[in-house]
Design an enzyme around this catalytic site. Structure first.
Site, short mmCIF file in Angstrom:
data_model
loop_
_atom_site.label_atom_id
_atom_site.label_comp_id
_atom_site.label_asym_id
_atom_site.label_seq_id
_atom_site.Cartn_x
_atom_site.Cartn_y
_atom_site.Cartn_z
N HIS A 122 -2.12 -2.70 -6.08
CA HIS A 122 -3.08 -2.25 -7.45
C HIS A 122 -3.23 -0.75 -7.35
O HIS A 122 -3.18 -0.02 -6.38
CB HIS A 122 -4.54 -2.72 -7.29
CG HIS A 122 -5.12 -2.29 -5.90
ND1 HIS A 122 -4.87 -3.22 -4.73
CD2 HIS A 122 -6.18 -1.48 -5.78
CE1 HIS A 122 -5.53 -2.68 -3.87
NE2 HIS A 122 -6.58 -1.52 -4.18
N CYS A 123 -3.23 -0.12 -8.42
CA CYS A 123 -3.10 1.18 -8.75
C CYS A 123 -4.53 1.81 -9.14
O CYS A 123 -5.17 1.06 -10.20
CB CYS A 123 -2.29 2.00 -9.71
SG CYS A 123 -2.26 3.59 -9.99
#
Ligand SMILES: [Zn+2]
Length: 168
Positions: A122-123
């Protein structure tokens, strides 16, 4: 610590999130519309989901992650790479008009020594403000101080996302 009028303490809210949900992968659960985490999703596309961070550093602290449960940046397809950055651009606009931050922190933590607590890639996108409360004050006394009710954040950002997607 001085607590401003508009600050709220999560433990005292009728609160959507509560403790960390007991699910194998919180991001897969969001993807699958698990009712225990359904209040975290703010939007999705064919490839990606955008959600609130369960324990936000700031209001509007978001996660952008692929539908596929992958754990390494290098596993992203070309389409997912492009989509991630397209979404970062869209969400910078949305967060800028919603919160007026002075900057952003954007990035990935991968692997246990990086501080990553969720394996699913995830960013993070974190709006940053001048004179904001520091992370140490935020966690002092074991209670994190959130400057906006997450229900308010959620409604605001879902609405802005629908508008942005309709315009694109
Ligand atoms: Zn997952």
């Amino acid at each position: 610590m001085k607590i401003e009028q508009n600050l709220v303490i999560p433990g005292k809210l009728d609160y959507v999130r509560g403790d960390k949900p007991d699910v194998p992968c919180i991001l897969c659960s969001i993807r699958d519309n698990d009712e225990r985490v359904v209040r975290l999703e703010v939007g999705r596309t064919e490839l990606m989901v955008i959600s609130l961070n369960l324990f936000p550093y700031n209001p509007g602290h978001l996660l952008i992650f692929p539908l596929r449960h992958i754990t390494d940046l290098r596993e992203l397809s070309s389409d997912e790479v492009l989509e991630t950055h397209r979404l970062l651009q869209v969400w910078m606009d949305i967060l800028e008009s919603s919160y007026g931050p002075r900057g952003f922190n954007i990035g990935y933590n991968m692997g246990v020594t990086s501080g990553a607590s969720i394996e699913h890639l995830h960013c993070h996108i974190v709006p940053r403000h001048r004179n904001e409360i520091g992370v140490l004050e935020m966690v002092s006394g074991g209670t994190r101080v959130i400057v906006e009710d997450p229900n308010v954040t959620l409604d605001k950002l879902r609405k802005a996302w629908r508008t942005a997607e309709n315009e694109s």
